[in-house]
Design a protein around this motif. Structure first.
Motif, PDB file in Angstrom:
ATOM      1  N   GLY A   1     -26.377 -23.810 -22.249  1.00  0.00           N
ATOM      2  CA  GLY A   1     -26.115 -25.107 -22.848  1.00  0.00           C
ATOM      3  C   GLY A   1     -24.673 -25.425 -23.188  1.00  0.00           C
ATOM      4  O   GLY A   1     -24.351 -26.571 -23.473  1.00  0.00           O
ATOM      5  N   ASP A   2     -23.771 -24.480 -23.154  1.00  0.00           N
ATOM      6  CA  ASP A   2     -22.365 -24.740 -23.469  1.00  0.00           C
ATOM      7  C   ASP A   2     -21.648 -25.142 -22.185  1.00  0.00           C
ATOM      8  O   ASP A   2     -21.033 -24.313 -21.506  1.00  0.00           O
ATOM      9  N   VAL A   3     -21.719 -26.433 -21.847  1.00  0.00           N
ATOM     10  CA  VAL A   3     -21.217 -26.918 -20.561  1.00  0.00           C
ATOM     11  C   VAL A   3     -19.695 -26.822 -20.438  1.00  0.00           C
ATOM     12  O   VAL A   3     -19.168 -26.815 -19.332  1.00  0.00           O
ATOM     13  N   ASP A   4     -18.987 -26.715 -21.548  1.00  0.00           N
ATOM     14  CA  ASP A   4     -17.533 -26.588 -21.483  1.00  0.00           C
ATOM     15  C   ASP A   4     -17.097 -25.265 -20.855  1.00  0.00           C
ATOM     16  O   ASP A   4     -15.975 -25.152 -20.354  1.00  0.00           O
ATOM     17  N   LEU A   5     -17.974 -24.279 -20.875  1.00  0.00           N
ATOM     18  CA  LEU A   5     -17.607 -22.973 -20.330  1.00  0.00           C
ATOM     19  C   LEU A   5     -17.615 -22.943 -18.810  1.00  0.00           C
ATOM     20  O   LEU A   5     -17.083 -21.998 -18.217  1.00  0.00           O
ATOM     21  N   LEU A   6     -18.149 -23.992 -18.169  1.00  0.00           N
ATOM     22  CA  LEU A   6     -18.086 -24.045 -16.714  1.00  0.00           C
ATOM     23  C   LEU A   6     -16.628 -24.164 -16.250  1.00  0.00           C
ATOM     24  O   LEU A   6     -16.232 -23.548 -15.268  1.00  0.00           O
ATOM     25  N   LYS A   7     -15.835 -24.938 -16.968  1.00  0.00           N
ATOM     26  CA  LYS A   7     -14.413 -25.067 -16.622  1.00  0.00           C
ATOM     27  C   LYS A   7     -13.700 -23.718 -16.797  1.00  0.00           C
ATOM     28  O   LYS A   7     -12.863 -23.341 -15.977  1.00  0.00           O
ATOM     29  N   LEU A   8     -14.041 -22.979 -17.851  1.00  0.00           N
ATOM     30  CA  LEU A   8     -13.450 -21.657 -18.064  1.00  0.00           C
ATOM     31  C   LEU A   8     -13.907 -20.677 -16.979  1.00  0.00           C
ATOM     32  O   LEU A   8     -13.127 -19.835 -16.513  1.00  0.00           O
ATOM     33  N   HIS A   9     -15.161 -20.794 -16.527  1.00  0.00           N
ATOM     34  CA  HIS A   9     -15.684 -19.987 -15.426  1.00  0.00           C
ATOM     35  C   HIS A   9     -14.883 -20.269 -14.150  1.00  0.00           C
ATOM     36  O   HIS A   9     -14.516 -19.342 -13.416  1.00  0.00           O
ATOM     37  N   GLU A  10     -14.573 -21.539 -13.922  1.00  0.00           N
ATOM     38  CA  GLU A  10     -13.781 -21.933 -12.755  1.00  0.00           C
ATOM     39  C   GLU A  10     -12.348 -21.405 -12.852  1.00  0.00           C
ATOM     40  O   GLU A  10     -11.804 -20.875 -11.883  1.00  0.00           O
ATOM     41  N   THR A  11     -11.732 -21.515 -14.022  1.00  0.00           N
ATOM     42  CA  THR A  11     -10.371 -21.026 -14.220  1.00  0.00           C
ATOM     43  C   THR A  11     -10.305 -19.513 -14.038  1.00  0.00           C
ATOM     44  O   THR A  11      -9.388 -18.985 -13.400  1.00  0.00           O
ATOM     45  N   ASN A  12     -11.298 -18.815 -14.568  1.00  0.00           N
ATOM     46  CA  ASN A  12     -11.346 -17.361 -14.416  1.00  0.00           C
ATOM     47  C   ASN A  12     -11.509 -16.974 -12.949  1.00  0.00           C
ATOM     48  O   ASN A  12     -10.912 -15.998 -12.495  1.00  0.00           O
ATOM     49  N   SER A  13     -12.269 -17.761 -12.194  1.00  0.00           N
ATOM     50  CA  SER A  13     -12.430 -17.446 -10.771  1.00  0.00           C
ATOM     51  C   SER A  13     -11.108 -17.612 -10.028  1.00  0.00           C
ATOM     52  O   SER A  13     -10.815 -16.861  -9.091  1.00  0.00           O
ATOM     53  N   PHE A  14     -10.296 -18.576 -10.444  1.00  0.00           N
ATOM     54  CA  PHE A  14      -8.972 -18.753  -9.848  1.00  0.00           C
ATOM     55  C   PHE A  14      -8.087 -17.530 -10.134  1.00  0.00           C
ATOM     56  O   PHE A  14      -7.406 -17.015  -9.244  1.00  0.00           O
ATOM     57  N   VAL A  15      -8.121 -17.045 -11.367  1.00  0.00           N
ATOM     58  CA  VAL A  15      -7.336 -15.858 -11.738  1.00  0.00           C
ATOM     59  C   VAL A  15      -7.858 -14.629 -10.985  1.00  0.00           C
ATOM     60  O   VAL A  15      -7.071 -13.788 -10.527  1.00  0.00           O
ATOM     61  N   ILE A  16      -9.163 -14.528 -10.802  1.00  0.00           N
ATOM     62  CA  ILE A  16      -9.749 -13.431 -10.026  1.00  0.00           C
ATOM     63  C   ILE A  16      -9.254 -13.484  -8.589  1.00  0.00           C
ATOM     64  O   ILE A  16      -8.921 -12.442  -8.000  1.00  0.00           O
ATOM     65  N   SER A  17      -9.189 -14.678  -8.016  1.00  0.00           N
ATOM     66  CA  SER A  17      -8.713 -14.820  -6.632  1.00  0.00           C
ATOM     67  C   SER A  17      -7.291 -14.290  -6.480  1.00  0.00           C
ATOM     68  O   SER A  17      -6.989 -13.538  -5.549  1.00  0.00           O
ATOM     69  N   ILE A  18      -6.423 -14.669  -7.387  1.00  0.00           N
ATOM     70  CA  ILE A  18      -5.036 -14.213  -7.326  1.00  0.00           C
ATOM     71  C   ILE A  18      -4.968 -12.700  -7.538  1.00  0.00           C
ATOM     72  O   ILE A  18      -4.275 -11.986  -6.800  1.00  0.00           O
ATOM     73  N   THR A  19      -5.710 -12.213  -8.515  1.00  0.00           N
ATOM     74  CA  THR A  19      -5.701 -10.781  -8.823  1.00  0.00           C
ATOM     75  C   THR A  19      -6.226  -9.962  -7.645  1.00  0.00           C
ATOM     76  O   THR A  19      -5.728  -8.858  -7.379  1.00  0.00           O
ATOM     77  N   SER A  20      -7.197 -10.494  -6.921  1.00  0.00           N
ATOM     78  CA  SER A  20      -7.760  -9.748  -5.794  1.00  0.00           C
ATOM     79  C   SER A  20      -6.712  -9.505  -4.711  1.00  0.00           C
ATOM     80  O   SER A  20      -6.694  -8.440  -4.090  1.00  0.00           O
ATOM     81  N   TRP A  21      -5.823 -10.468  -4.488  1.00  0.00           N
ATOM     82  CA  TRP A  21      -4.788 -10.272  -3.460  1.00  0.00           C
ATOM     83  C   TRP A  21      -3.689  -9.340  -3.959  1.00  0.00           C
ATOM     84  O   TRP A  21      -3.080  -8.607  -3.179  1.00  0.00           O
ATOM     85  N   PHE A  22      -3.432  -9.318  -5.264  1.00  0.00           N
ATOM     86  CA  PHE A  22      -2.520  -8.315  -5.810  1.00  0.00           C
ATOM     87  C   PHE A  22      -3.127  -6.919  -5.678  1.00  0.00           C
ATOM     88  O   PHE A  22      -2.414  -5.934  -5.506  1.00  0.00           O
ATOM     89  N   GLN A  23      -4.440  -6.853  -5.747  1.00  0.00           N
ATOM     90  CA  GLN A  23      -5.136  -5.577  -5.571  1.00  0.00           C
ATOM     91  C   GLN A  23      -4.958  -5.074  -4.134  1.00  0.00           C
ATOM     92  O   GLN A  23      -4.771  -3.868  -3.908  1.00  0.00           O
ATOM     93  N   VAL A  24      -4.998  -5.991  -3.156  1.00  0.00           N
ATOM     94  CA  VAL A  24      -4.743  -5.612  -1.762  1.00  0.00           C
ATOM     95  C   VAL A  24      -3.325  -5.062  -1.631  1.00  0.00           C
ATOM     96  O   VAL A  24      -3.099  -4.027  -1.000  1.00  0.00           O
ATOM     97  N   LEU A  25      -2.368  -5.758  -2.227  1.00  0.00           N
ATOM     98  CA  LEU A  25      -0.977  -5.297  -2.189  1.00  0.00           C
ATOM     99  C   LEU A  25      -0.846  -3.899  -2.805  1.00  0.00           C
ATOM    100  O   LEU A  25      -0.176  -3.026  -2.254  1.00  0.00           O
ATOM    101  N   ALA A  26      -1.506  -3.669  -3.924  1.00  0.00           N
ATOM    102  CA  ALA A  26      -1.453  -2.351  -4.572  1.00  0.00           C
ATOM    103  C   ALA A  26      -2.078  -1.283  -3.678  1.00  0.00           C
ATOM    104  O   ALA A  26      -1.576  -0.153  -3.611  1.00  0.00           O
ATOM    105  N   ALA A  27      -3.158  -1.622  -2.974  1.00  0.00           N
ATOM    106  CA  ALA A  27      -3.787  -0.652  -2.061  1.00  0.00           C
ATOM    107  C   ALA A  27      -2.861  -0.318  -0.895  1.00  0.00           C
ATOM    108  O   ALA A  27      -2.795   0.836  -0.454  1.00  0.00           O
ATOM    109  N   VAL A  28      -2.129  -1.312  -0.398  1.00  0.00           N
ATOM    110  CA  VAL A  28      -1.151  -1.057   0.671  1.00  0.00           C
ATOM    111  C   VAL A  28      -0.061  -0.121   0.156  1.00  0.00           C
ATOM    112  O   VAL A  28       0.372   0.799   0.855  1.00  0.00           O
TER     113      VAL A  28
END
Length: 172
Positions: free
Chosen positions: A78-105
């Motif tokens: 029922g807390d619909v405002d958290l959908l925007k935070l879920h979206e923002t967190n997914s954006f940060v996850i996307s960026i972090t995932s590519w930094f993780q690839v760089l770290a693995a290299v």
């Protein structure tokens, strides 16, 4: 060629006969230069900082992934405002995932580590991209189970990263 009691073979070249019992074997030589190859090679330095970088980024990635289902669950309750935070967190996850690839290299090349973490982190990064698409399309039948897979894969990578000790053989 016949076997002789000193452990060698008659009629065989000296290299095939081997040394007599109690006698030190002759030093090995390289075929092209004839140089003694038993001379100590300079030790290969194994860098530890790439593993620390991977551990740091993988931990951040894992924690961000753990927040996602909490945010989604609170949105569903029922807390619909958290959908925007879920979206923002997914954006940060996307960026972090590519930094993780760089770290693995970095673990692979300057760190002299195994190659497979690059494949695992690239797979995770592409999965994050697919997750974003499925989330926006409200394809929850794909979005939720793949999210569970991502948490499991991230857990396995994190477990390996903290257990890996650079410079200890070829196990990886």
């Amino acid at each position: 060629m016949a076997h002789i009691p000193d452990g060698g073979l008659t009629g065989a070249p000296d290299a095939a006969r081997g040394s007599a019992p109690g006698e030190a074997p002759p030093p090995a030589t390289t075929a092209t230069t004839g140089e003694d190859s038993t001379a100590a090679a300079p030790p290969r330095t194994v860098r530890g900082w790439p593993v620390v970088a991977l551990r740091t980024v993988a931990t951040l990635f894992f924690l961000l992934l753990l927040i996602q289902p909490v945010l989604a669950g609170m949105f569903i309750s029922g807390d619909v405002d958290l959908l925007k935070l879920h979206e923002t967190n997914s954006f940060v996850i996307s960026i972090t995932s590519w930094f993780q690839v760089l770290a693995a290299v970095l673990v692979w090349r300057p760190g002299r580590g195994p190659l497979w973490p690059i494949g695992a982190t690239v797979l995770l990064s592409f999965t994050v991209v697919m997750q974003d698409g499925w989330g926006y399309a409200r394809e929850l039948d794909l979005h939720i189970p793949v999210g569970v897979f991502m948490v499991a894969a991230s857990t396995a990578l994190l477990h390996w990263a903290y257990g890996y000790r650079p410079g200890r053989g070829r196990r990886g």
